[in-house]
Write an enzyme that holds these catalytic residues in place. Structure first.
Site, short mmCIF file in Angstrom:
data_model
loop_
_atom_site.label_atom_id
_atom_site.label_comp_id
_atom_site.label_asym_id
_atom_site.label_seq_id
_atom_site.Cartn_x
_atom_site.Cartn_y
_atom_site.Cartn_z
N ASP A 186 -87.15 -45.20 39.18
CA ASP A 186 -88.46 -45.95 38.98
C ASP A 186 -88.41 -44.38 37.78
OD1 ASP A 186 -90.65 -45.97 36.91
OD2 ASP A 186 -91.34 -47.76 38.83
N HIS A 206 -95.92 -41.26 37.28
CA HIS A 206 -95.86 -40.50 38.33
C HIS A 206 -94.77 -39.41 38.57
CE1 HIS A 206 -95.88 -44.24 39.18
NE2 HIS A 206 -94.63 -44.91 38.77
N ILE A 242 -99.55 -40.68 39.83
CA ILE A 242 -99.84 -41.68 40.63
C ILE A 242 -98.19 -41.00 41.35
CG2 ILE A 242 -102.20 -42.17 39.80
CD1 ILE A 242 -100.59 -44.69 39.10
N GLY A 281 -96.15 -48.17 43.11
CA GLY A 281 -96.29 -48.62 43.80
C GLY A 281 -95.68 -48.90 45.42
#
Length: 284
Positions: free
Chosen positions: A187, A192, A207, A210
């Site tokens: 990903d 990120h 961030i 998840g």
């Protein structure tokens, strides 16, 4: 309407061949924070090729997570990616995942739910090798602004009563560089890694993925309650309730009963802000 629920669910599944090796598994585990302390025998099961076992959440990145990406381009699905959120994830393993292997991956839209202000797509990815089924992944994708079409609302979660004292509580630090390492498993979303991109998305800094929090939590449950025996895990589901920033600490609370572990995850430094909710691990 951009989402044609009947057409999406009726569409023919997509198939692709995927493969992985020990290096892929080790990189994934390291991206979850495995390997600290580096010489701990319990950690070497995640990092040393001669002892390697595979955490079932690896299924979310096997094949670089191409099943979910393909699902968003299925017939009947025409949505603005800016309106898309990863709302929840379920992994069911049919037997232990080998440390290296090849499989045929089949992806389809399993369901479309109407939540009023949003639609929820359940993107199902199944993998099987020559010995039979390996895993089934369900990614729940929220599409804001696409609800209200009169469809089934779908199942509702059962939040943990946080006033009940948990059976176990552990804390797991998130390294400052953890998102940079985790993204190498597939990903590469700049959200990120790139501070400027994160600011444009409404965050003051990048961030954590998840699914990284998802994997960290499953590892914590396996290590705390199952003696690190990942082969005992049968299924794992969660709802993503909030973000995590690199450098924070996860507080992971566990309630156990009859082969089921209910879990709640919060961010310690942000006054116990919810991170994962409606979380359940089922094991033998």
């Amino acid at each position: 309407m951009p989402i044609d629920a009947v057409k999406a669910v009726a569409a023919e599944p997509r198939t692709a061949e995927i493969s992985w090796d020990r290096k892929d598994v080790q990189l994934y585990h390291l991206g979850l924070g495995a390997g600290a302390p580096a010489t701990d025998p319990a950690e070497l099961r995640y990092t040393l090729e001669s002892r390697l076992h595979v955490l079932p959440s690896f299924a979310t990145v096997a094949g670089a997570g191409t099943g979910v990406v393909g699902g968003l381009s299925s017939p009947g699905i025409d949505v603005d990616l800016a309106a898309v959120l990863h709302g929840g994830q379920t992994v069911r393993v049919h037997r232990p995942i080998p440390a290296e292997g090849r499989a045929v991956q089949t992806s389809k839209v399993a369901a479309v739910y109407d939540k009023g202000k949003a639609a929820v797509l359940v993107l199902r990815t199944e993998a099987a090798d020559d010995e039979g089924p390996l895993w089934t992944n369900d990614a729940e994708i929220f599409v804001r602004g696409e609800g209200g079409f009169g469809g089934d609302r779908g199942p509702s979660g059962r939040p943990v009563d946080m006033t009940v004292v948990p059976d176990h509580t552990v804390e797991r630090p998130v390294r400052e560089d953890q998102a940079l390492l985790y993204r190498l498993s597939g990903d590469r979303n700049p959200l990120h890694a790139d501070p400027e991109f994160a600011r444009k998305a409404g965050f003051d800094r990048p961030i954590l993925h998840g699914l990284c929090t998802y994997g960290m939590t499953l590892k914590a449950v396996a290590d705390t309650l199952l003696g690190g025996d990942v082969a005992r895990i049968r299924s794992y589901r969660t709802r993503f309730a909030g973000v995590v920033f690199p450098g924070e600490t996860l507080r992971i609370r566990m309630w156990t009963a009859d082969g089921r572990v209910r879990v709640a995850v919060t961010a310690v430094e942000r006054d116990e802000a919810p991170v994962l909710a409606d979380t359940l691990v089922e094991h033998s």
